[in-house]
Design an enzyme around this catalytic site. Structure first.
Site, PDB file in Angstrom:
ATOM      1  N   HIS A 113      -6.007   0.110   6.946  1.00  0.00           N
ATOM      2  CA  HIS A 113      -6.843  -1.213   7.613  1.00  0.00           C
ATOM      3  C   HIS A 113      -6.537  -0.610   9.072  1.00  0.00           C
ATOM      4  O   HIS A 113      -5.380   0.134   9.254  1.00  0.00           O
ATOM      5  CB  HIS A 113      -6.171  -2.381   7.359  1.00  0.00           C
ATOM      6  CG  HIS A 113      -6.403  -2.877   6.239  1.00  0.00           C
ATOM      7  ND1 HIS A 113      -5.406  -2.418   5.188  1.00  0.00           N
ATOM      8  CD2 HIS A 113      -6.703  -3.901   5.705  1.00  0.00           C
ATOM      9  CE1 HIS A 113      -5.509  -3.145   4.096  1.00  0.00           C
ATOM     10  NE2 HIS A 113      -6.386  -4.178   4.603  1.00  0.00           N
ATOM     11  N   ASP A 168      -2.934  -1.208  10.058  1.00  0.00           N
ATOM     12  CA  ASP A 168      -1.658  -0.433   9.209  1.00  0.00           C
ATOM     13  C   ASP A 168      -1.382   0.999  10.064  1.00  0.00           C
ATOM     14  O   ASP A 168      -0.266   1.336  10.148  1.00  0.00           O
ATOM     15  CB  ASP A 168      -2.154   0.184   7.946  1.00  0.00           C
ATOM     16  CG  ASP A 168      -3.063  -0.747   7.267  1.00  0.00           C
ATOM     17  OD1 ASP A 168      -2.603  -1.807   7.169  1.00  0.00           O
ATOM     18  OD2 ASP A 168      -3.902  -0.385   6.505  1.00  0.00           O
TER      19      ASP A 168
HETATM   20  C1  XLS Z   1      -5.781  -7.303  -1.077  1.00  0.00           C
HETATM   21  C2  XLS Z   1      -6.871  -6.340  -0.871  1.00  0.00           C
HETATM   22  C3  XLS Z   1      -6.720  -5.385   0.272  1.00  0.00           C
HETATM   23  C4  XLS Z   1      -8.138  -4.687   0.319  1.00  0.00           C
HETATM   24  C5  XLS Z   1      -8.282  -4.202   1.829  1.00  0.00           C
HETATM   25  O1  XLS Z   1      -5.503  -7.975  -1.944  1.00  0.00           O
HETATM   26  O2  XLS Z   1      -6.515  -5.482  -2.122  1.00  0.00           O
HETATM   27  O3  XLS Z   1      -5.468  -4.648  -0.045  1.00  0.00           O
HETATM   28  O4  XLS Z   1      -8.208  -3.763  -0.627  1.00  0.00           O
HETATM   29  O5  XLS Z   1      -8.263  -4.944   2.791  1.00  0.00           O
END
Ligand code: XLS
Ligand code: NI
Ligand code: NI
Length: 436
Positions: free
Chosen positions: A100, A103
């Site tokens: 993301h 991150d």
């Molecule tokens: C959250 C989601 C997230 C997505 C990406 O539960 O799995 O990690 O994969 O935003």
């Protein structure tokens, strides 16, 4: 600088090895149904869990030791994390990673500053990608952590928040493009509701569709040809997420004329939270040509939330690989470990154990699924089960050449349907166990 001084490149040593820092089943160059394991699995490391996870839960703060991380949100710290990440991924032998925006790069005091931070970090990511050959499977934007997203992002009741989200996703698509990312993911974040009394569901869903079309248009305008992916999740953080499951997502995409642009990123723990098996979600997406990529993890049998643990269950990975092999792989998608070490596994080395286990579990599942497929064990059973549709009245039904009236006439003449045959449920489950 070595951040993992005690770990060398993880070798493939085969099932007999006693070395815990070795692969027993994942041999990147071994072939399965004509593809190398590396190309078939396209394993990816999730930046958020692996390099930003702290081990905190609703009952306590972080436990994970990350000696390289000063805990600050500075750009300098973020740059150092990039180096850590690439050393880790290179030693692990993971060909891909996902992130993301927030991150990898810190939120700034303004949108402009956030964009600037992201540019600085992206430059370092690019350098490291070029130096190691590790590629970006997908990028996405975090539209749920910052308080501005309390009511959602594209489905927020606040139009300015919609606009902010658009600006954030625009930038995230651009950086994904710059880094050669092969996909771009939309996971709903807080796109859902806590209460229908204050919610205009129609307007919110229309806004979400408008948002996704704008993303598709922007991608086109900058020449980003990566695959868009929509990730189903039924609940958490909201009590009802709009991207509930594969069926809800596909209905949304179809209703809003997005099927040509968006496929699904299916996650195991989300499938089970929705009351489905992972195999169900994968198969449901596959038969509609919408299976794009997977977030590999697993929930806990006894905990009711999205624990995102690393997958270790061979029965589960075999089921996944049966569907993935049936579609000939996932490219341009892959198998992304959207999974975190549990807070008791607090040392950096646990990150290696976790990923090695997940990669080996999938490699073993792939070998088992390929053996089942090579024997035609299930193909024959399924083919035989539907043979009444291969000719006669069944073939006419499938061809659409008979009406209710024709079928009534047919049955009145025949008097009674042919006898049913046993489904052999237990025998088939026993047969699968022969391969495990
Ligand atoms: C959250 C989601 C997230 C997505 C990406 O539960 O799995 O990690 O994969 O935003
Ligand atoms: Ni996910
Ligand atoms: Ni999850």
């Amino acid at each position: 600088m070595a951040y993992f001084p005690d770990v060398d490149t993880i070798p493939f040593e085969g099932p007999g090895t006693k070395n815990r820092l070795a692969f027993r089943h994942y041999d990147p160059s071994a072939t399965i149904e004509g593809q190398s394991m590396k190309d078939l699995m396209r394993f990816s490391v999730a930046y958020w869990h692996t390099f930003r996870g702290t081990g905190s839960d609703p009952f306590g703060g972080g436990t994970l030791q990350r000696p390289w991380d000063d805990g600050s949100d500075s750009v300098e710290n973020a740059l150092k994390r990039v180096d850590v990440a690439f050393e880790f991924m290179q030693k692990l032998g993971a060909p891909y990673y996902c992130f993301h925006d927030r991150d990898v790069s810190p939120e700034g005091a303004s949108l402009a500053e956030s964009h600037k931070n992201f540019d600085v970090i992206a430059k370092r990511l690019k350098e490291q990608q070029d130096a190691t050959g590790i590629k970006l499977l997908w990028g996405t934007a975090n539209l749920f952590s910052h308080p501005r997203y309390m009511h959602g992002a594209a489905t927020s009741c606040n139009a300015d928040v919609f606009a902010y989200s658009a600006a954030e996703v625009k930038k995230a698509i651009e950086i994904t493009h710059e880094l050669g990312g092969e996909n771009y993911v939309f996971w709903g974040g807080r796109e859902g509701y806590m209460n229908l009394f204050n919610t205009n569901m129609k307007r919110e869903l229309d806004h979400l569709a408008r948002f996704m079309h704008m993303a598709v248009d922007h991608a086109k305008s900058i020449g980003f040809t990566g695959q868009f992916l929509f990730e189903p999740k039924p609940k958490e953080p909201t009590k009802h997420q709009y991207d509930f499951d594969a069926a809800a997502c596909l209905n949304f995409l179809r209703a809003n004329d997005l099927m040509d642009h968006v496929k699904l990123n299916i996650e195991t723990n989300h499938a089970t939270l929705a009351g489905h098996t992972m195999m169900h979600e994968l198969e449901y997406a596959r038969i509609q040509n919408a299976l794009g990529s997977i977030d590999a993890n697993t929930g806990d049998l006894l905990l009711g939330w999205d624990t995102d643990q690393f997958p270790t269950d061979i029965y589960l990975t075999t089921q996944c690989m049966l569907v993935i092999l049936e579609q000939g792989g996932l490219a341009p998608g892959g198998i992304n470990f959207d999974a975190k070490v549990r807070r008791e596994s607090f040392e950096p080395i646990d990150l290696f154990h976790a990923h090695i286990g997940g990669m080996d579990a999938f490699a073993r599942g792939a070998k088992i699924a390929a053996a089942i497929r090579a024997d035609g064990a299930l193909t024959d059973i399924v083919k035989n089960r539907y043979r009444s549709y291969d000719d006669g009245i069944g073939a006419k039904i499938e061809a659409g050449t008979v009406s209710f009236a024709d079928l009534e006439k047919y049955m009145l003449e025949k008097g009674e349907a042919d006898a049913n045959e046993s489904g052999r449920q237990e025998m088939i489950e026993n047969l699968i166990n022969d391969y495990l």
